[in-house]
Design an enzyme around this catalytic site. Sequence first.
Site, PDB file in Angstrom:
ATOM      1  N   HIS A  78      26.160   2.170  15.167  1.00 50.76           N
ATOM      2  CA  HIS A  78      25.041   3.090  14.934  1.00 50.76           C
ATOM      3  C   HIS A  78      24.794   3.236  13.437  1.00 50.76           C
ATOM      4  CE1 HIS A  78      22.679   6.770  14.688  1.00 50.76           C
ATOM      5  NE2 HIS A  78      23.652   7.347  14.002  1.00 50.76           N
ATOM      6  N   ASP A 107       0.227  -9.404  -6.211  1.00 49.06           N
ATOM      7  CA  ASP A 107       1.236  -9.563  -5.162  1.00 49.06           C
ATOM      8  C   ASP A 107       2.580  -9.230  -5.784  1.00 49.06           C
ATOM      9  OD1 ASP A 107       2.959 -10.685  -3.005  1.00 49.06           O
ATOM     10  OD2 ASP A 107       1.055 -11.475  -2.269  1.00 49.06           O
ATOM     11  N   TRP A 143      31.762   2.784   9.844  1.00 46.53           N
ATOM     12  CA  TRP A 143      30.954   1.890   9.006  1.00 46.53           C
ATOM     13  C   TRP A 143      31.623   1.569   7.685  1.00 46.53           C
ATOM     14  CZ3 TRP A 143      27.797   2.806   4.408  1.00 46.53           C
ATOM     15  CH2 TRP A 143      28.013   4.052   3.822  1.00 46.53           C
ATOM     16  N   SER A 170      20.182 -10.523   0.877  1.00 41.39           N
ATOM     17  CA  SER A 170      18.807 -10.091   1.159  1.00 41.39           C
ATOM     18  C   SER A 170      18.407  -8.912   0.273  1.00 41.39           C
ATOM     19  CB  SER A 170      18.695  -9.730   2.640  1.00 41.39           C
ATOM     20  OG  SER A 170      17.613  -8.880   2.868  1.00 41.39           O
ATOM     21  N   SER A 171      19.279  -7.915   0.194  1.00 44.66           N
ATOM     22  CA  SER A 171      18.951  -6.738  -0.620  1.00 44.66           C
ATOM     23  C   SER A 171      18.831  -7.088  -2.086  1.00 44.66           C
ATOM     24  CB  SER A 171      20.037  -5.661  -0.501  1.00 44.66           C
ATOM     25  OG  SER A 171      20.066  -5.152   0.781  1.00 44.66           O
ATOM     26  N   HIS A 254      28.872   5.323  -2.432  1.00 45.54           N
ATOM     27  CA  HIS A 254      28.144   6.488  -2.897  1.00 45.54           C
ATOM     28  C   HIS A 254      26.775   6.126  -3.471  1.00 45.54           C
ATOM     29  CE1 HIS A 254      27.224  10.525  -3.788  1.00 45.54           C
ATOM     30  NE2 HIS A 254      26.742  10.071  -4.925  1.00 45.54           N
ATOM     31  N   GLU A 256      25.098   3.746  -2.612  1.00 42.08           N
ATOM     32  CA  GLU A 256      24.346   3.309  -1.438  1.00 42.08           C
ATOM     33  C   GLU A 256      23.588   4.480  -0.787  1.00 42.08           C
ATOM     34  OE1 GLU A 256      23.497   0.605   0.063  1.00 42.08           O
ATOM     35  OE2 GLU A 256      22.795   1.498   1.940  1.00 42.08           O
ATOM     36  N   TYR A 258      22.445   6.913  -2.279  1.00 44.55           N
ATOM     37  CA  TYR A 258      21.292   7.187  -3.146  1.00 44.55           C
ATOM     38  C   TYR A 258      20.233   6.107  -3.046  1.00 44.55           C
ATOM     39  CZ  TYR A 258      23.267  11.419  -4.575  1.00 44.55           C
ATOM     40  OH  TYR A 258      23.740  12.683  -4.518  1.00 44.55           O
ATOM     41  N   SER A 269       7.431  12.852  -3.587  1.00 43.15           N
ATOM     42  CA  SER A 269       6.687  13.184  -4.809  1.00 43.15           C
ATOM     43  C   SER A 269       5.286  12.612  -4.785  1.00 43.15           C
ATOM     44  CB  SER A 269       7.420  12.644  -6.043  1.00 43.15           C
ATOM     45  OG  SER A 269       8.752  13.078  -6.036  1.00 43.15           O
ATOM     46  N   HIS A 303      34.909  11.286  -4.476  1.00 44.89           N
ATOM     47  CA  HIS A 303      34.815  12.528  -3.696  1.00 44.89           C
ATOM     48  C   HIS A 303      34.887  12.234  -2.201  1.00 44.89           C
ATOM     49  CE1 HIS A 303      30.170  12.095  -4.107  1.00 44.89           C
ATOM     50  NE2 HIS A 303      30.544  11.540  -2.991  1.00 44.89           N
ATOM     51  N   HIS A 304      34.838  10.958  -1.840  1.00 44.21           N
ATOM     52  CA  HIS A 304      35.039  10.598  -0.439  1.00 44.21           C
ATOM     53  C   HIS A 304      36.516  10.428  -0.124  1.00 44.21           C
ATOM     54  CE1 HIS A 304      30.768   9.907   0.428  1.00 44.21           C
ATOM     55  NE2 HIS A 304      30.689   9.545  -0.832  1.00 44.21           N
ATOM     56  N   THR A 329      19.396  17.067  -8.927  1.00 44.73           N
ATOM     57  CA  THR A 329      18.843  17.234  -7.585  1.00 44.73           C
ATOM     58  C   THR A 329      18.076  18.548  -7.506  1.00 44.73           C
ATOM     59  OG1 THR A 329      20.825  16.113  -6.813  1.00 44.73           O
ATOM     60  CG2 THR A 329      19.406  17.087  -5.137  1.00 44.73           C
ATOM     61  N   LYS A 332      14.652  18.395  -8.992  1.00 48.90           N
ATOM     62  CA  LYS A 332      13.657  17.819  -8.098  1.00 48.90           C
ATOM     63  C   LYS A 332      13.152  18.845  -7.097  1.00 48.90           C
ATOM     64  CE  LYS A 332      14.488  13.035  -8.443  1.00 48.90           C
ATOM     65  NZ  LYS A 332      13.146  12.500  -8.343  1.00 48.90           N
ATOM     66  N   ARG A 451      35.726  13.887  13.363  1.00 45.20           N
ATOM     67  CA  ARG A 451      34.659  12.949  13.676  1.00 45.20           C
ATOM     68  C   ARG A 451      35.243  11.692  14.309  1.00 45.20           C
ATOM     69  NH1 ARG A 451      33.173  10.378   7.688  1.00 45.20           N
ATOM     70  NH2 ARG A 451      31.564   9.286   8.860  1.00 45.20           N
TER      71      ARG A 451
HETATM   72  C1  HEM Z   1      23.986  17.333  -3.896  1.00 41.62           C
HETATM   73  C2  HEM Z   1      24.313  16.162  -3.623  1.00 41.62           C
HETATM   74  C3  HEM Z   1      25.504  15.709  -2.780  1.00 41.62           C
HETATM   75  C4  HEM Z   1      26.807  16.034  -2.877  1.00 41.62           C
HETATM   76  C5  HEM Z   1      27.431  16.987  -3.881  1.00 41.62           C
HETATM   77  C6  HEM Z   1      27.503  15.314  -1.848  1.00 41.62           C
HETATM   78  C7  HEM Z   1      28.877  15.361  -1.625  1.00 41.62           C
HETATM   79  C8  HEM Z   1      29.536  14.690  -0.616  1.00 41.62           C
HETATM   80  C9  HEM Z   1      30.945  14.690  -0.421  1.00 41.62           C
HETATM   81  C10 HEM Z   1      31.952  15.459  -1.267  1.00 41.62           C
HETATM   82  C11 HEM Z   1      31.220  13.902   0.649  1.00 41.62           C
HETATM   83  C12 HEM Z   1      32.606  13.563   1.210  1.00 41.62           C
HETATM   84  C13 HEM Z   1      33.004  14.476   2.276  1.00 41.62           C
HETATM   85  C14 HEM Z   1      34.285  14.081   2.908  1.00 41.62           C
HETATM   86  O1  HEM Z   1      34.452  12.902   3.298  1.00 41.62           O
HETATM   87  O2  HEM Z   1      35.149  14.937   3.051  1.00 41.62           O
HETATM   88  C15 HEM Z   1      29.982  13.396   1.121  1.00 41.62           C
HETATM   89  C16 HEM Z   1      29.852  12.538   2.199  1.00 41.62           C
HETATM   90  C17 HEM Z   1      28.676  11.895   2.514  1.00 41.62           C
HETATM   91  N1  HEM Z   1      27.460  12.088   1.931  1.00 41.62           N
HETATM   92 FE1  HEM Z   1      27.020  13.410   0.464  1.00 41.62          FE
HETATM   93  N2  HEM Z   1      26.622  14.578  -1.138  1.00 41.62           N
HETATM   94  C18 HEM Z   1      25.389  14.802  -1.692  1.00 41.62           C
HETATM   95  C19 HEM Z   1      24.207  14.228  -1.302  1.00 41.62           C
HETATM   96  C20 HEM Z   1      24.099  13.229  -0.357  1.00 41.62           C
HETATM   97  C21 HEM Z   1      22.921  12.469  -0.099  1.00 41.62           C
HETATM   98  C22 HEM Z   1      21.607  12.631  -0.809  1.00 41.62           C
HETATM   99  C23 HEM Z   1      23.235  11.589   0.876  1.00 41.62           C
HETATM  100  C24 HEM Z   1      22.413  10.542   1.557  1.00 41.62           C
HETATM  101  C25 HEM Z   1      21.179  10.350   1.505  1.00 41.62           C
HETATM  102  C26 HEM Z   1      24.604  11.796   1.243  1.00 41.62           C
HETATM  103  C27 HEM Z   1      25.261  11.069   2.203  1.00 41.62           C
HETATM  104  C28 HEM Z   1      26.579  11.208   2.503  1.00 41.62           C
HETATM  105  C29 HEM Z   1      27.259  10.420   3.487  1.00 41.62           C
HETATM  106  C30 HEM Z   1      26.639   9.303   4.336  1.00 41.62           C
HETATM  107  C31 HEM Z   1      28.565  10.864   3.518  1.00 41.62           C
HETATM  108  C32 HEM Z   1      29.641  10.429   4.471  1.00 41.62           C
HETATM  109  C33 HEM Z   1      30.210   9.122   4.267  1.00 41.62           C
HETATM  110  C34 HEM Z   1      31.266   8.841   5.304  1.00 41.62           C
HETATM  111  O3  HEM Z   1      32.404   9.274   5.162  1.00 41.62           O
HETATM  112  O4  HEM Z   1      30.947   8.150   6.280  1.00 41.62           O
HETATM  113  N3  HEM Z   1      25.111  12.803   0.478  1.00 41.62           N
HETATM  114  N4  HEM Z   1      28.972  13.890   0.332  1.00 41.62           N
HETATM  115 CU   LIG Z   2      29.253  10.366  -2.031  1.00 40.63          CU
END
Ligand code: HEM
Ligand SMILES: [Cu+2]
Lengths: 535, 287
Positions: A78, A107, A143, A170-171, A254, A256, A258, A269, A303-304, A329, A332, A451
């Site tokens: 997924h 183009d 993933w 591709s990307s 990370h 990614e 963004y 915007s 932070h992950h 952020t 914005k 999860r």
């Molecule tokens: C203010 C901005 C953001 C902060 C401070 C933030 C912070 C965090 C942190 C600390 C985690 C890790 C949590 C953990 O595993 O315990 C996390 C996970 C994640 N964040 Fe954010 N995040 C922000 C914005 C975003 C944005 C804009 C996106 C995507 C468009 C995003 C997508 C994700 C995803 C996909 C994960 C999970 C990844 C995984 O473990 O599978 N985050 N974020």
């Molecule tokens: Cu992150």
Amino acid sequence: MSAVVAEHDDHHDHGPAKGLLRWVITTNHKDIGTLYLLFALAMFFVGGAMAMVIRAELFEPGMQFVNPQFFNSMTTMHALVMVFGAVMPAFVGLANWMIPMMIGAPDMALPRMNNMSFWLLVAGVLLLASTLFMEGGAPASGWTLYPPLVLQTGKALPFAIFSVHLLGISSIMGAINIIATIFNMRAPGMTLMKMPMFVWTWLITAFLLIAIMPVFAGAVTMLLTDKFFATSFFDAAGGGDPVLYQHIFWFFGHPEVYVMILPTFGVASTIIPVFARKPLFGYSSMVHATAAIAFLSFIVWAHHMFTVGMPIAGELYFMYATMLIAIPTGVKVFNWTATMWKGSMTFETPMLFSIAFVVLFTMGGFTGLMMSVAPADFQYHDTYFIVAHFHYTLVPASIFILMAAGYFWLPKWTGHMYDERIGKLHFWLSVISVNVLFFPQHFLGLAGMPRRIPDYAVQFADWNMISSIGGFIFGASQLLFLYIVIHTIKGGTGEKVTSEVWEDAAKHSLEWTLPSPPPYHTFTTPPTVIPTEHI
Amino acid sequence: MSTNNDYYIPHKATWPVIGTGGLLMMLAGFANYLNGSSAGTAWMGLGLAVFIIMLAGWFTLQAGESESGMYSTQVGISYRMGMMWFIFSEIMFFAVFFGALWYTRNLSVPWLGGEGTKAATKELLWPAFEAVWPTNGPGKVGGNFESMGAWGLPFLNTLILLTSGVSCTWAHHGLLAKNRDQLIKGLAVTVGLGLLFVAFQASEYHEAYTEMGLTLGSGIYGSTFFMLTGFHGFHVCVGAIILSVVLFRSWKGHFQPENHFAFEAAAWYWHFVDVVWLGLFIFVYVI
Ligand code: HEM
Ligand SMILES: [Cu+2]
């Protein structure tokens, strides 16, 4: 020389090739944009079907429909399908369609490579999808493909890895093309600081992509050699370290996220000023905030990994660095709000989705900020709280904005108007159900539900059932969008659309100066007037 | 003010899909081979053949278009940007493996040896392990091995690559001065040095495998050593092939002082490979 010029002058009179072959060998940015968008839409439903399997299994505690292995394959596939098959290609599709028209270019800069990036995407997704039917099942590691777990995948492993390679190539090709187009193909007078925000955000996103996709490719290459060629990158017995994989993955991962959110910001915007009938508030601060977010995204990856056992200095550094992201952020969010402030707003479907994006994305940003606090994240990590976090930043943000973009530009692309009543219905059903779907997951996560688990303790039953109901309604509502897209392509409401479509849109961006639908080749002579209302 | 009419936009491209098909066959075949299927290698070969045909066809097409003057300066800029960013993506790819080397040498291997807060873990799990580089870890994965010295063949190879960088630039000067003879000689020397490099590296690998017990499976040292030098060697081969094509085109009379993107791209690529080698020489061999 002049003979040569005359010879390719008549190239511009060439329409598309006849029949289905047109789509296979096309080099036209509009054709390729359409291919990307339709492919992304199809993958959105494939990935969505997998999400329905997940929510069906979690509807009640206990094992209902699928075995745990398959459940984990579903969470993995997924995510991969949605990220690499739906959201990213959808934005590349928008880039293809809109960037040349927005900057007054004939183009994309490298049209043949453009064709190849699309077909490599299809090839990559085919390889990935084929793993569903293999001995041992599709990858079930999540993933993130962490070793050592992912190395237990059956026959699917090398296919999944090569799929990542193809998607990466591709990307990268797509990103190179976008950068070359923006730097080299702008109409005279279209200075960088006059470009629409969507173009700016894609320029920066393209840098991110070229920097990170090779990193992901390198990481999975090491997985491949660890599994098949006896290397020890991620094996402590040989002096390697599984945590090394996590560092490399998140150095990619990370930025990614963004990659998926920056173009989202760009579209928001673009849309909000049109329906607020005001110029975008703080254009240059938007540009700089985007650049700042992109820069910061490279220095916050761990932070992950707060719970993985990093030295304390690492925990602290990554905690504070992550918190910094909230600043650009916030800039914005305030800018969008200020753009709407005292505007003469109307609430057509694209605007509704955009406003919902501003509100709900902010929610996701706040939970992100909560998780950036390292000691607190020990509680949130790997629970449904983080699932709620990133779904708020992706579904009512990236996906909603993609929907908004669809409603906003479909009349331009097709020359037909969509049905506003069904659009509004789609919006309200989506915005309510998405919250029913994801809001309760915050509670589940704080209460400790992990999860990627197919079964759970009975104390989690109520919120899971509510979340699943929200999920089913959200899933079903998206069929309305499918209907609207088909209906609009086939003629929509029958109303004639002007080149502007939306009131005074041509003051904001060049695509609205072209007929709807635009001819196959546009801006063979560059435009002379550059709109600046969006600045 | 320019019209966009002199920006050449090609139509009806067939090579991209053919190339994609070739890559797909090659990778699916490789995956099948890794899974132990006998048909895998055949598909790999077929895919590779298709891919090579695509490269030949696509580049012939481009070279023809370039020589017939269809590319304006602006088109040339697009190609140059494309090549620059492609090389940047390659740099990031190598950075991953350099990063892995740095991380294991400076962080994870010392941790295995009990540094920082890891002392008790070490005592309990692998008390005999000593964190010195080179290592194949507490499990002595791959058995005893010798590490590769820097001042024999690798140093010679460094000199070879540096010289080839000079000869490549010399060829460029020839091209700019319309001295075709110098251009062809410079390129031929460059390709020759590249091949010599590859030959020396092959003999180094041979020695490692047959006499030093050093293989890809020799723990983290073997893994990083062979992955870094292997990917680099592969890039040297690719660079040499690109240069040979440029050499062939020079001999056919292609390229003008103001129009020689292919030469520039090949030269950039070659210098990039050169610089990566310097990094390798320092971080893999010397330190
Ligand atoms: C203010 C901005 C953001 C902060 C401070 C933030 C912070 C965090 C942190 C600390 C985690 C890790 C949590 C953990 O595993 O315990 C996390 C996970 C994640 N964040 Fe954010 N995040 C922000 C914005 C975003 C944005 C804009 C996106 C995507 C468009 C995003 C997508 C994700 C995803 C996909 C994960 C999970 C990844 C995984 O473990 O599978 N985050 N974020
Ligand atoms: Cu992150």
